[in-house]
Design a protein around this motif. Structure first.
Motif, PDB file in Angstrom:
ATOM      1  N   GLU A 229       0.838  -1.203   0.000  1.00 56.05           N
ATOM      2  CA  GLU A 229       0.000   0.000   0.000  1.00 56.05           C
ATOM      3  C   GLU A 229       0.875   1.256   0.000  1.00 56.05           C
ATOM      4  O   GLU A 229       0.629   2.210  -0.738  1.00 56.05           O
ATOM      5  CB  GLU A 229      -0.915  -0.038   1.243  1.00 56.05           C
ATOM      6  N   GLN A 230       1.935   1.216   0.809  1.00 56.47           N
ATOM      7  CA  GLN A 230       2.833   2.378   0.875  1.00 56.47           C
ATOM      8  C   GLN A 230       3.493   2.639  -0.473  1.00 56.47           C
ATOM      9  O   GLN A 230       3.693   3.789  -0.856  1.00 56.47           O
ATOM     10  CB  GLN A 230       3.910   2.160   1.941  1.00 56.47           C
ATOM     11  N   PHE A 231       3.811   1.565  -1.157  1.00 51.52           N
ATOM     12  CA  PHE A 231       4.427   1.758  -2.469  1.00 51.52           C
ATOM     13  C   PHE A 231       3.463   2.507  -3.379  1.00 51.52           C
ATOM     14  O   PHE A 231       3.812   3.503  -4.004  1.00 51.52           O
ATOM     15  CB  PHE A 231       4.813   0.413  -3.094  1.00 51.52           C
ATOM     16  N   ARG A 232       2.245   2.001  -3.413  1.00 52.43           N
ATOM     17  CA  ARG A 232       1.243   2.669  -4.269  1.00 52.43           C
ATOM     18  C   ARG A 232       1.044   4.121  -3.862  1.00 52.43           C
ATOM     19  O   ARG A 232       0.968   5.011  -4.697  1.00 52.43           O
ATOM     20  CB  ARG A 232      -0.096   1.925  -4.159  1.00 52.43           C
ATOM     21  N   GLN A 260       9.239  11.169  -2.365  1.00 50.89           N
ATOM     22  CA  GLN A 260       8.321  10.051  -2.547  1.00 50.89           C
ATOM     23  C   GLN A 260       8.953   8.960  -3.420  1.00 50.89           C
ATOM     24  O   GLN A 260       8.673   7.782  -3.253  1.00 50.89           O
ATOM     25  CB  GLN A 260       6.991  10.524  -3.155  1.00 50.89           C
ATOM     26  N   CYS A 261       9.793   9.382  -4.314  1.00 50.18           N
ATOM     27  CA  CYS A 261      10.526   8.416  -5.132  1.00 50.18           C
ATOM     28  C   CYS A 261      11.467   7.608  -4.251  1.00 50.18           C
ATOM     29  O   CYS A 261      11.560   6.372  -4.351  1.00 50.18           O
ATOM     30  CB  CYS A 261      11.281   9.174  -6.228  1.00 50.18           C
ATOM     31  N   GLU A 281       7.584  -9.517 -11.763  1.00 50.34           N
ATOM     32  CA  GLU A 281       7.081  -8.302 -11.115  1.00 50.34           C
ATOM     33  C   GLU A 281       8.224  -7.370 -10.754  1.00 50.34           C
ATOM     34  O   GLU A 281       8.100  -6.156 -10.826  1.00 50.34           O
ATOM     35  CB  GLU A 281       6.367  -8.666  -9.816  1.00 50.34           C
ATOM     36  N   ARG A 282       9.313  -7.988 -10.366  1.00 49.83           N
ATOM     37  CA  ARG A 282      10.474  -7.237  -9.916  1.00 49.83           C
ATOM     38  C   ARG A 282      10.838  -6.174 -10.941  1.00 49.83           C
ATOM     39  O   ARG A 282      11.003  -4.997 -10.625  1.00 49.83           O
ATOM     40  CB  ARG A 282      11.637  -8.206  -9.741  1.00 49.83           C
ATOM     41  N   GLN A 283      10.960  -6.617 -12.184  1.00 47.77           N
ATOM     42  CA  GLN A 283      11.328  -5.713 -13.253  1.00 47.77           C
ATOM     43  C   GLN A 283      10.332  -4.557 -13.345  1.00 47.77           C
ATOM     44  O   GLN A 283      10.717  -3.409 -13.510  1.00 47.77           O
ATOM     45  CB  GLN A 283      11.394  -6.499 -14.570  1.00 47.77           C
ATOM     46  N   ARG A 288       8.856   1.157 -12.447  1.00 48.14           N
ATOM     47  CA  ARG A 288       7.961   2.175 -11.883  1.00 48.14           C
ATOM     48  C   ARG A 288       8.759   3.197 -11.083  1.00 48.14           C
ATOM     49  O   ARG A 288       8.512   4.394 -11.172  1.00 48.14           O
ATOM     50  CB  ARG A 288       6.889   1.513 -11.021  1.00 48.14           C
ATOM     51  N   VAL A 289       9.727   2.708 -10.286  1.00 41.84           N
ATOM     52  CA  VAL A 289      10.539   3.661  -9.519  1.00 41.84           C
ATOM     53  C   VAL A 289      11.359   4.516 -10.484  1.00 41.84           C
ATOM     54  O   VAL A 289      11.489   5.734 -10.306  1.00 41.84           O
ATOM     55  CB  VAL A 289      11.472   2.938  -8.526  1.00 41.84           C
TER      56      VAL A 289
END
Ligand SMILES: Nc1ncnc2c1ncn2[C@@H]1O[C@H](COP(=O)(O)OP(=O)(O)O)[C@@H](O)[C@H]1O
Ligand SMILES: [Mg+2]
Lengths: 309, 741
Positions: A229-232, A260-261, A281-283, A288-289
């Protein structure tokens, strides 16, 4: 050479903190701004905005600082002699990279007590890349008698943006250097404060319990639902702040957005250590980051410190 | 004659790039010199971690003058032509041209263009900066505020030119603020002061005095000899390692070999792991105890320093790091064995083999099925092959292999041995990866063969199914190597395997993974699918007969059709690889084509047998003459078929065989066909060829005595059919049309 006038507890080969102070002193003498650590969890000193963002744009910049670095996956429950999930990097960034950067680095080693007539210092190819930051550079890992003690990089790209001028980045692994100059086998045996007898505080006294607790946390307990959730949230907030600060030619919120990044990156590292991210998913998380980092870098170039007119 | 010396002094050049850079510099500079008319006697390049250098000797002092005559228009030609001539020759007016007479053409203008040769240093000063700017480093970088690219920051350039005995001149040029000179620097720590240098010998001698061995090969020799001596002096033997030697020679300017030790207890770790640890992380050599052949608890490090304490601190430092590394390795080795291979298997479910090809677990399952299917054909016990296939990849998840991927397979063997798995299984864990390349050993143990074939075939079919075939120089999944592996395993072990149906059945399986179709139902019946069924109609019939059912008819259509296509395509890939393989062993590739052109040729071993027999036959007089007769027959047929716009195919009408020669030929064909068929069925190709040889005489006699194109159309037709029968008779062996030469 170590300054002979120093009291014993301030000698870099006697105490961890003196090593740090010596490096700060050395780089202050070279005209660096000596900063304090960034007040967020990061995986490396490179993430500090004083490196990532300041490496972008035309303005000269010289800074040095220590940065506590969190590598959740490197946790070893306090049982590995030189691998820690929380360790100190000493970071130096010089922009543009001076011609004598290698000599400066070697002098800094001498300042903390490495005798270059006695030890085999080598620059061994190691190209640095941070996929999450969209950054890469060429350089070396610096070896001292076979031990990797620093990373030395000429930044070519950061946040997907070409670096011009090029910054030179030095990253010292402080614990490993300290083990080296103090001649100890195990990081937890390092003398932290340079005192002897009852007054002596070791690295283990300060950090062993933390390493054990955080290893448990990183591998077994970290609340993955919360982290996902924190990532989102961080990702969303980053985009939101970028949009908020976007004034066309200028940007007014590059730094808060970049926080935030950083947040997203650290949360990703924790999720990764917990083993809940599959290979595929890792990739996509990394990408995304990187998108956030790129957008923040682009925003930075539209600020005064980023060189916008 | 003067010599040129160039030295490009920089920060540390990656070891792996040095040799190529030296060659590159030599080629670029000498090519550029020759292109400008400057021939030289010899050139040698040098490289160390901090410098790239080149000496070119025997150069002329200047370029030769060039004089060129340009013919112009005749005297009195139109103004336009004259103006064009002046312009192209660079003349201001006709006064600068001369007039020449030719008995036929009359008087015409000639311009003499003189191009004086330039002094060589000037030419060099033009050449070098361009070469530096465009130097082909595999990876290059910028630094500071500049825009020049080099492998690492470039600091200074030496460029001198002069003859022996003379004081050489500095060739002056500048590249991004770096001005050429005659000043260089010695060893970073042992002799950092500036040094003024003259020519090659002087440069080498002064650098040697300044603790720099500029010649890479000499550094390698020094390291190797000193390492061997030091080992010998300690009653040990150096484990030679060419790759490592190359690398360390690129990490030092002044090699000093030192010996260190580690605790004996680390010798519990397998030798290969110790070696990998010490080599990969520390770039040190390991040593062997000649008595036992096992590693000793010693290592050799190559330092770049003559230390003031004789190297004691350096050795101590390296020992400390190696101890930490070996503790890690030992920790990995121990935990791997505590946890066991079995415990790792479930994790394969969450590991993707390839995005489109499902998880590692799915892949292992496919390999398992295939290994079981292949086992009886290669003399392996299916149960052992199954177990081996299950464990073959398990070491991929061990800590040691995670750390040293190059030890995959070998570690599997160690762990399997440690767990007391059957020796065949342990061997297969290692050997199923073989052969890794053309020079690698082929597995010979049946269980290893079964798993090796299953592994490679699954890989090939998988990447074929998702259309990731190798193209040109791109073969990221090493599919050519996999196919060659299959070929070599089959041929070198004399295995009898029909490939096509295996490929087809594997393709059906893989396609089901890709399309995520219900698995079990169809899979179990695949092996019941008759091997030669190629068409949908065929598969329908088989379904009805065998009560064999795909999950749905839609599945049947897409999956079966695609699988057949994949199998056909892969088989021709095998044919190509086989051709390459055989050609490398001196065989004729046209014969591979000739044999492959026959229907249903998918038994590689048989194919090569047949081809070898054919090749031998074609060497004989009978073979050569028969081939000639065959070609004659086919030529005539082709021409006549074209004329008539129809094909002539047998059988002939016996009643129309008028001439004794044609009767005899028809007889011979009948017999030969039968004998060839029997011999081929018995896989006795020698006998088949002997039978074929018996065609030679009747074919020759036929052409001598009989006119094919008889005025009687019925006779002509019958004779043409007879010619076709010759073709048909040879078809039992190969497609003779494809035989070249
Ligand atoms: N987990 C760790 N514990 C202690 N020291 C470390 C750890 N990882 C790296 N180091 C030290 O920190 C230095 C910089 O680390 P590196 O991974 O190269 O940094 P970066 O990610 O910034 O490139 C290394 O040269 C090494 O000495
Ligand atoms: Mg590193």
């Amino acid at each position: 050479m170590i300054d002979p006038a120093l009291p014993a507890h301030m000698r870099p080969d006697r105490s961890f903190q003196a090593l740090l102070l010596t490096l700060q002193r050395f780089w202050a003498d070279q005209g660096c701004v000596v900063l304090q650590p960034y007040d967020m969890e990061v995986g490396a000193g490179t993430f500090h905005p004083a490196t990532t963002l300041r490496a972008l744009g035309p303005k000269p910049w010289k800074a040095a600082y220590v940065q506590p670095s969190r590598r959740p996956k490197d946790g070893r429950y306090g049982e590995n002699p030189n691998r820690l999930q929380h360790y100190y990097q000493f970071q130096v960034i010089l922009k543009p990279s001076p011609d004598n950067l290698q000599e400066l680095y070697l002098k800094s080693l001498q300042a903390i007590g490495v005798d270059l007539g006695l030890h085999d210092v080598r620059f061994v190819e190691d190209d640095w890349e941070s996929p999450t930051l969209g950054a890469w550079g060429l350089g070396w890992e610096c070896w001292c008698d076979g031990m990797e003690v620093s990373q030395f990089t000429y930044f070519q790209q950061v946040a997907g943006i070409e670096c011009a001028p090029v910054s030179g980045e030095l990253t010292y692994g402080l614990e490993r250097l300290a083990m080296y100059v103090q001649g100890v086998e195990n990081v937890y045996d390092l003398n932290f404060n340079g005192r002897e007898g009852a007054e002596k505080i070791s690295y283990g006294d300060v950090f062993l319990q933390a390493e054990q607790e955080y290893s448990r946390h990183n591998f077994e307990a970290a609340d993955t639902e919360m982290l996902l959730e924190q990532f989102r949230m961080a990702e969303k907030a980053c985009h939101k702040y970028l949009a908020f600060g976007d004034k066309g030619e200028r940007h007014e919120m590059a730094l808060p957005a970049y926080d935030q990044c950083i947040k997203a990156s650290h949360v990703f590292n924790l999720l990764d250590a917990r083993g809940v991210i599959s290979v595929t998913e890792r990739q996509s998380y990394i990408l995304r980051v990187r998108e956030l980092a790129k957008a923040c870098g682009a925003a930075w170039l539209k600020t005064a410190a980023g060189g916008a007119a | 004659m003067p010599d040129l010396l160039i030295e490009l002094f920089s920060e540390e050049i990656p070891a792996r790039m040095q040799a190529q850079a030296a060659d590159g510099l030599k080629k670029l500079v000498t090519d550029a010199l020759v292109e400008r008319g400057l021939l030289y006697e010899g050139a040698k390049a040098f490289v160390t971690p901090r410098r790239l250098a080149l000496a070119v000797h025997g150069l002329p002092g200047r370029q030769a003058d060039q004089r060129e005559e340009k013919k112009g228009p005749r005297v009195g030609a139109p103004e336009g032509a004259i103006a064009g001539f002046l312009k192209s020759a660079g003349l201001a007016s006709l006064d600068q041209a001369s007039v020449q007479s030719d008995p036929k053409k009359g008087d015409f203008y000639v311009a003499v263009v003189e191009k004086p040769g330039r002094p060589t240093p000037e030419v060099i000063a033009d050449i070098i900066p361009a070469i530096i700017r465009g130097f082909p480093w595999p990876k290059s970088m910028r630094w500071g505020s500049g825009s020049l690219r080099w492998v690492r920051p470039l600091h200074s350039i030496v460029a001198t030119f002069g003859a022996e005995g003379d004081e050489p001149e500095v060739v002056r040029f500048e590249v991004d603020g770096i001005v050429s000179s005659n000043v260089t620097y010695g060893h970073r720590f042992l002799a950092p002061a500036p040094i003024t240098v003259k020519r090659l010998d002087d440069w080498m001698a002064k650098l040697e005095a300044a603790k720099v061995v500029v010649d890479r090969d000499r550094r390698k020799d020094i390291i190797l000899n000193d390492a061997k001596d030091l080992a010998l002096a300690n009653g040990l033997e150096l484990v030679e390692d060419e790759g490592l030697l190359d690398e360390v020679a690129g990490l030092v300017e002044w090699p000093v070999v030192l010996m260190g030790a580690f605790e004996e207890r680390f010798l519990d770790i397998p030798d290969e792991v110790i070696r990998a640890t010490i080599r990969a992380n520390q770039k040190c050599f390991v040593l062997k105890n000649p008595a036992t052949g096992r590693l000793a608890n010693r290592f050799l490090l190559i330092s770049n320093l003559v230390a003031s304490d004789g190297g004691a601190a350096i050795v101590a430092g390296n020992e400390r790091v190696i101890r930490a590394r070996l503790s890690d390795a030992k920790f990995f080795w121990d935990t791997d064995r505590v946890n066991g291979l079995e415990s790792r298997m479930p994790r394969f479910q969450s590991i993707t083999f390839h995005e489109k090809l499902g998880s590692q677990a799915e892949r292992i399952e496919r390999i398992r099925r295939l290994a079981v299917e292949i086992a009886p054909k290669v003399g392996a016990q299916p149960a052992l092959a199954e177990e081996a296939a299950l464990y073959a990849k398990a070491d991929l998840l061990t800590e040691v292999v995670g750390e040293f991927p190059e030890l995959q397979g070998l570690m599997g063997r160690y762990y399997a041995q440690d767990e007391n798995l059957p020796p065949e299984v342990a061997a297969a864990c290692e050997e199923h990866y073989k052969p890794q390349g053309p020079g690698d050993r082929v597995p010979t143990a049946p269980v290893s063969i079964a798993v090796a074939l299953a592994d490679k075939i699954d890989t090939l079919v998988g990447f074929w199914a998702i259309d990731e075939k190798p193209t040109g120089s791109k073969d990221p999944y090493a599919l050519r190597r996999a196919a060659l592996g299959v070929i070599r395993i089959v041929l070198e072990n004399g295995l009898r395997i029909r490939l096509w149906s295996i490929l087809r059945n594997r393709a059906i399986e893989v396609l089901q993974t890709i399309k995520q179709l219900p698995f079990e139902e169809a899979i179990d019946s695949i092996s019941a699918l008759p091997p030669d069924i190629r068409t949908l109609k065929g598969v329908q019939a088989a379904e009805d007969e065998l009560l064999f059912k795909f999950a749905s008819s839609g599945l049947r259509l897409t999956v079966f059709g695609e699988a057949v296509k994949i199998a056909d395509d892969l088989l021709s890939f095998f044919a190509d690889r086989l051709k390459v393989h055989l050609r490398e062993h001196g065989a004729r590739h046209d014969l591979v084509d000739a044999v492959f052109a026959l229907e249903g040729q998918d038994d590689l071993f048989l194919l090569v047998e047949r081809m070898t027999a054919l090749a031998r036959f074609l060497e004989t007089e009978d073979g050569k003459t028969l081939l000639a007769g065959y070609r004659r027959a086919v030529n005539i047929l082709r021409i006549e078929e074209k004329k008539d716009g129809r094909a002539f195919t047998g059988p002939t009408n016996a009643a129309l065989l008028k001439e004794p020669a044609e009767e005899r030929l028809a007889d011979a064909i009948e017999q030969v066909k039968r004998r060839v068929a029997t011999a081929v069925a018995a896989e006795d190709f020698e006998t088949a060829m002997t039978a074929l040889a018996d065609l030679r005489a009747p074919v020759d006699a036929f052409f001598d005595a009989v006119t094919v194109n008889d005025p009687d159309p019925a006779l002509r037709e019958n004779r043409l059919k007879l010619l076709d029968e010759i073709r048909a008779a040879t078809r039992g062996i190969a497609d003779f049309d494809r035989i070249g030469g």
